[in-house]
Design a protein around this motif. Structure first.
Motif, PDB file in Angstrom:
ATOM      1  N   PHE A  48      36.078  32.476  35.852  1.00 27.04           N
ATOM      2  CA  PHE A  48      35.711  33.326  36.977  1.00 27.04           C
ATOM      3  C   PHE A  48      34.332  33.927  36.764  1.00 27.04           C
ATOM      4  CE2 PHE A  48      35.795  37.726  38.780  1.00 27.04           C
ATOM      5  CZ  PHE A  48      35.731  37.365  40.124  1.00 27.04           C
ATOM      6  N   SER A  49      33.522  33.942  37.817  1.00 26.70           N
ATOM      7  CA  SER A  49      32.212  34.588  37.782  1.00 26.70           C
ATOM      8  C   SER A  49      32.142  35.638  38.885  1.00 26.70           C
ATOM      9  CB  SER A  49      31.090  33.577  37.989  1.00 26.70           C
ATOM     10  OG  SER A  49      29.863  34.255  38.240  1.00 26.70           O
ATOM     11  N   PRO A  50      32.106  36.916  38.518  1.00 27.20           N
ATOM     12  CA  PRO A  50      31.969  37.960  39.539  1.00 27.20           C
ATOM     13  C   PRO A  50      30.705  37.784  40.381  1.00 27.20           C
ATOM     14  CG  PRO A  50      32.604  38.935  37.455  1.00 27.20           C
ATOM     15  CD  PRO A  50      32.272  37.491  37.185  1.00 27.20           C
ATOM     16  N   ALA A  51      29.595  37.394  39.754  1.00 23.85           N
ATOM     17  CA  ALA A  51      28.338  37.232  40.490  1.00 23.85           C
ATOM     18  C   ALA A  51      28.447  36.119  41.531  1.00 23.85           C
ATOM     19  CB  ALA A  51      27.187  36.950  39.523  1.00 23.85           C
ATOM     20  N   GLU A  52      29.019  34.984  41.144  1.00 24.86           N
ATOM     21  CA  GLU A  52      29.191  33.871  42.088  1.00 24.86           C
ATOM     22  C   GLU A  52      30.163  34.257  43.194  1.00 24.86           C
ATOM     23  OE1 GLU A  52      27.513  31.038  42.239  1.00 24.86           O
ATOM     24  OE2 GLU A  52      26.400  31.390  40.397  1.00 24.86           O
ATOM     25  N   HIS A  53      31.206  34.978  42.835  1.00 22.64           N
ATOM     26  CA  HIS A  53      32.196  35.391  43.828  1.00 22.64           C
ATOM     27  C   HIS A  53      31.564  36.338  44.845  1.00 22.64           C
ATOM     28  CE1 HIS A  53      35.733  37.602  45.394  1.00 22.64           C
ATOM     29  NE2 HIS A  53      36.229  36.386  45.417  1.00 22.64           N
ATOM     30  N   GLU A  54      30.753  37.274  44.377  1.00 24.55           N
ATOM     31  CA  GLU A  54      30.084  38.213  45.275  1.00 24.55           C
ATOM     32  C   GLU A  54      29.079  37.496  46.178  1.00 24.55           C
ATOM     33  OE1 GLU A  54      30.528  41.594  45.808  1.00 24.55           O
ATOM     34  OE2 GLU A  54      32.331  41.263  44.615  1.00 24.55           O
ATOM     35  N   ALA A  55      28.400  36.483  45.634  1.00 23.96           N
ATOM     36  CA  ALA A  55      27.350  35.791  46.388  1.00 23.96           C
ATOM     37  C   ALA A  55      27.902  34.987  47.566  1.00 23.96           C
ATOM     38  CB  ALA A  55      26.553  34.877  45.460  1.00 23.96           C
ATOM     39  N   ASP A  56      28.958  34.188  47.311  1.00 26.96           N
ATOM     40  CA  ASP A  56      29.439  33.315  48.388  1.00 26.96           C
ATOM     41  C   ASP A  56      30.950  33.102  48.395  1.00 26.96           C
ATOM     42  OD1 ASP A  56      29.828  31.617  46.245  1.00 26.96           O
ATOM     43  OD2 ASP A  56      28.323  30.152  46.861  1.00 26.96           O
ATOM     44  N   GLY A  57      31.678  33.882  47.599  1.00 28.06           N
ATOM     45  CA  GLY A  57      33.128  33.752  47.573  1.00 28.06           C
ATOM     46  C   GLY A  57      33.620  32.570  46.761  1.00 28.06           C
ATOM     47  N   LYS A  58      32.706  31.821  46.157  1.00 23.58           N
ATOM     48  CA  LYS A  58      33.093  30.662  45.340  1.00 23.58           C
ATOM     49  C   LYS A  58      32.858  31.003  43.875  1.00 23.58           C
ATOM     50  CE  LYS A  58      32.284  27.346  48.973  1.00 23.58           C
ATOM     51  NZ  LYS A  58      31.691  26.080  49.359  1.00 23.58           N
ATOM     52  N   GLY A  59      33.738  31.807  43.334  1.00 27.00           N
ATOM     53  CA  GLY A  59      33.540  32.327  41.992  1.00 27.00           C
ATOM     54  C   GLY A  59      34.359  31.656  40.906  1.00 27.00           C
ATOM     55  N   PHE A  60      34.879  30.451  41.162  1.00 23.80           N
ATOM     56  CA  PHE A  60      35.725  29.763  40.186  1.00 23.80           C
ATOM     57  C   PHE A  60      35.093  28.430  39.823  1.00 23.80           C
ATOM     58  CE2 PHE A  60      38.238  32.508  42.891  1.00 23.80           C
ATOM     59  CZ  PHE A  60      38.787  33.352  41.942  1.00 23.80           C
ATOM     60  N   TRP A  61      35.149  28.055  38.543  1.00 25.53           N
ATOM     61  CA  TRP A  61      34.437  26.882  38.047  1.00 25.53           C
ATOM     62  C   TRP A  61      35.252  25.604  38.167  1.00 25.53           C
ATOM     63  CZ3 TRP A  61      29.750  25.471  37.283  1.00 25.53           C
ATOM     64  CH2 TRP A  61      29.491  24.299  36.563  1.00 25.53           C
TER      65      TRP A  61
END
Length: 172
Positions: free
Chosen positions: A60-73
């Motif tokens: 999980f990436s909080p930054a990626e999740h905040e940016a576009d909702g796609k926060g899982f690798w």
């Protein structure tokens, strides 16, 4: 016969034991909780009592999740939604990668909005002995008193204020 359930990630767990544990430790009525919340309590009970067997983890990436909702690798697609995320049987082998691993149930709670990024920043807070922070090396845990976090509480918490995910967690 006792009220029991069979879960894919844990052995048979007596729901009456879970209900008693939730009532004693949290002052909540397990039977009046939503099904999602009851599942969370069962998972927490299993973890607290050493009954969990190989929960499935995702990165999980909080930054990626905040940016576009796609926060899982995903090894195939890069940052994606939870449905397409790479699953791991254990997070132990991957901790050295510096990634944040969360259980799929916590990941689903993030996607459903049941876990929110903590509004805590600095300062001291009261935390429970079974809160994730109590076993973190960055926490100056003071049972029955206010505790502090050297990393300023970089976490996700449920609606009850219990921290479920910490992006800088370091086991004591």
């Amino acid at each position: 016969m006792a009220n029991q359930t069979k879960q894919s990630t844990s052995p048979q767990i007596d729901m009456d034991d879970v209900a008693e544990w939730v009532g004693l430790h949290y002052g909540r009525n397990f039977d009046h909780e939503s099904s999602a919340k009851r599942q969370e309590w069962v998972e927490r009970y299993a973890q607290a009592h050493g009954l969990a067997q190989g929960p499935v983890f995702v990165v999980f990436s909080p930054a990626e999740h905040e940016a576009d909702g796609k926060g899982f690798w995903s090894n195939d697609d890069g940052w994606t939604d939870l449905e397409h995320a790479q699953r791991y049987d254990s997070n132990e082998d991957h901790l050295l990668l510096g990634q944040v691993f969360v259980t799929t149930s916590d990941a689903q709670a993030i996607e459903d909005g049941e876990l929110q990024q903590s509004a805590r920043f600095g300062g001291a807070y009261s935390i429970s002995d079974d809160d994730l922070c109590a076993s973190c090396g960055h926490c100056n845990y003071n049972p029955g008193d206010m505790s502090t976090c050297a990393k300023n509480w970089p976490s996700y918490e449920n609606r009850d204020g219990y921290i479920r995910i910490c992006v800088d967690y370091s086991r004591n």
